[in-house]
Write a protein that holds these residues in place. Structure first.
Motif, PDB file in Angstrom:
ATOM      1  N   SER A   1       0.829  -1.040   0.007  1.00 43.14           N
ATOM      2  CA  SER A   1       0.173   0.028  -0.056  1.00 43.14           C
ATOM      3  C   SER A   1       1.013   1.113  -0.061  1.00 43.14           C
ATOM      4  O   SER A   1       2.088   1.164   0.195  1.00 43.14           O
ATOM      5  CB  SER A   1      -0.927  -0.079   1.258  1.00 43.14           C
ATOM      6  N   THR A   2       0.481   2.488  -0.149  1.00 43.36           N
ATOM      7  CA  THR A   2       1.239   3.556  -0.172  1.00 43.36           C
ATOM      8  C   THR A   2       1.175   4.468   1.040  1.00 43.36           C
ATOM      9  O   THR A   2       1.899   5.152   1.449  1.00 43.36           O
ATOM     10  CB  THR A   2       0.428   4.494  -1.048  1.00 43.36           C
ATOM     11  N   THR A   3       0.312   3.828   2.019  1.00 48.01           N
ATOM     12  CA  THR A   3       0.187   4.588   3.299  1.00 48.01           C
ATOM     13  C   THR A   3       0.658   3.749   4.633  1.00 48.01           C
ATOM     14  O   THR A   3       0.477   4.202   5.543  1.00 48.01           O
ATOM     15  CB  THR A   3      -1.459   5.060   3.538  1.00 48.01           C
ATOM     16  N   PHE A   4       0.802   2.340   4.343  1.00 48.09           N
ATOM     17  CA  PHE A   4       0.947   1.807   5.297  1.00 48.09           C
ATOM     18  C   PHE A   4       2.291   0.727   5.198  1.00 48.09           C
ATOM     19  O   PHE A   4       2.162  -0.566   5.229  1.00 48.09           O
ATOM     20  CB  PHE A   4      -0.233   0.833   5.721  1.00 48.09           C
TER      21      PHE A   4
END
Lengths: 269, 269, 269
Positions: A129-132
């Protein structure tokens, strides 16, 4: 060193808090990749994005663990940007963290260290993912290292990891230093950049603290209870730094000192 | 009993909070000395220095654990002063704590107990700070005990450990007691010193609570949901004490009762 | 499947907080019945009684764990009333929870599932309090399951467990949905009911959010840092839901959106 012979121990430090599923998700990934690894939390209550605070907590805890422990630290305000991923061996431990200064204390203080850019995609989760990245990049990396992956195999050597400028500590003659506040603990004790090692200690009886335009006299004491309730004191703290404290109160509040604030310390016998 | 045959389980209770590196430092020390020991937190959110509150939490949790578990409790406002260190065997468990009353409930209630002054310096860390005995004294002691050290070898027997006066509970005739508030949980339920055992229960239908100059009638109920939302009730709590509760609310706030406050309890059928 | 061959891993999610002895009591019971089981906390900070919030946290974490993990979830405002106890196998995991909707996400999304009424009294503690089934009912059940008890042996099949109505998600034509806020994380990111899967993604560049009588334009971004500080953005979150976020801030506060609030989402390329 093959970590298959290490203790299979992973510490975890983040700024994810304990309200949500973030830390558990990381632990699930680790448990999947390193079924025998045991996990110990350092803290997840680093203020969001506060790399310096996270680094200090790691600095104060990591040496208590057995050699070979994998220390996983994720305070990562730049998640999803181009900041790199570090895997390092230092002082007999393994570290995994974003390349953003979080390991500054360790990389400055441990002379026996090697740092790698952990960039082999196959070491991470298949879908990232890009956020985690805590779950998708850092946790799988730490899990594999705890399960025996040699640090060298995470990627190429990294000659120039991000390392913050050391906290100010400049001798101003016998027993006198320009220094700074490097952090506070939850009791409100203020840690200064002056170490017992640098000071040589020598049994100081009094500290004269200059902060802004104030001069304050603090007695040195062995423990908080050695001064009256509410009284200021100076104490050599349990992590090796000179600490400013208030017995039964908060020196941070009492003195109004912010992290990074410059101070002058004079030790008197 | 040789604890090598125990479960290798250590519970930890402190007032160190979860913001800092304190609890992790203790765990690192334990992991170093007792590599196979598993650690379970009871709580680290005891209000700083609140020995009574810490003791109550330990009292309510310890019997859930398997025999041989080592219970490590550090609420230690006197750190660095001359207060002693206890190692005790009681009720089939091992306890490690400062000698400051923290074990009062256990030492009062468990008749089969032996208490030792743990004063053998070689059981602690080689270097002992003055402000963090949790890491330097208590954790290594608990680790060694979990790894098999017999409690008897920690030091000489201690005939007079600090034990607080038991909470007030005085019978005032059939179904009536002078009692006190012994603590609150985070839901605001107030635990009283009246135990189900002492009361003989007998199916009371109503409690008349006298606090200060107020008389209040509370229905007895099996569970919080048995009264209307916001309604007061009396319930035999899960730790054996009579509890005052508010369905969906806080009895502590509603009744304004402080820890240690004296009350009169009348049970009516 | 015999879970003796499972990983012996139990996750725990509750609304008991960390101030008291509740979670530790559950862990003690589990350690007694499943001495080798390892326990990992998901969170204990679900707001008291908030079944939806607890269910969402479980939904976002459970798939990170290795197959065979026992997921124990206790958010149980109806403790002591007649609500049932569920044991379920779903998606390769085992679940233990009150029959109150807490498993709604899992039971809706996992097609390969079987649900049982866990009502065999001998699986619980001999004495069952009326106010703490987490310790007396759910923990022993989870412990036995982690130690190898087949789910089928907990009780009869349960054809109709409580499952909440799915969150609103209704297509209103190409790239437009009526949806709702399904929850928030501690950073203030608002999770919506629109999944990447349902949206087909397709590289939207902008989200037009209608909430109440307001229309707001949010850029789609890969990560929070892609917009200016304090700027709103839309991001495909790490659990598969469309999230509304503020870089370095709280979308929940900024937008004033409550859990369950209805919104309209338009994706523009």
């Amino acid at each position: 060193m093959n970590l298959n012979r290490g203790p299979g121990l992973i510490t975890i430090l983040t700024d994810f808090g304990e309200d949500d599923w973030f830390v558990a998700s990381m632990k699930g990934v680790i448990a999947s990749l390193a079924p025998r690894a045991r996990m110990i939390d350092i803290t997840h209550r680093v203020p969001p994005g506060d790399i310096r605070r996270g680094g200090l907590a790691l600095r104060c805890a990591y040496r208590c663990f057995p050699p070979g422990t994998v220390h996983l630290a994720v305070v990562d305000p730049g998640v999803g940007t181009e900041r790199g991923v570090l895997a390092a061996r230092a002082g007999g431990y393994v570290f995994v963290a974003p390349d953003n200064g979080l390991l500054s204390w360790i990389l400055r203080e441990e002379k026996d260290r090697t740092v790698f850019r952990a960039e082999k995609r196959e070491l991470f989760l298949p879908e990232i993912s890009t956020t985690f990245h805590g779950r998708d990049v850092f946790a799988p990396l730490a899990g594999r290292l705890a399960a025996g992956l040699p640090v060298e195999e995470t990627g190429p050597p990294h000659p120039e990891p991000v390392i913050f400028t050391p906290p100010l500590l400049r001798s101003r003659g016998e027993g006198c230093w320009e220094a700074e506040i490097i952090g506070r603990d939850r009791f409100g004790n203020c840690l200064t950049s002056l170490t017992r090692e640098a000071a040589g200690d020598g049994g100081a009886a009094e500290l004269i603290l200059t902060a802004g335009d104030r001069d304050l006299r603090l007695p040195f004491a062995d423990c908080y209870g050695a001064v009256e309730d509410g009284g200021l004191l100076a104490v050599w703290g349990s992590c090796g730094f000179l600490e400013l404290a208030v017995n039964g109160g908060s020196a941070a509040r009492e003195l109004g000192l912010a992290d990074g604030e410059r101070i002058t310390l004079r030790l008197r016998r």
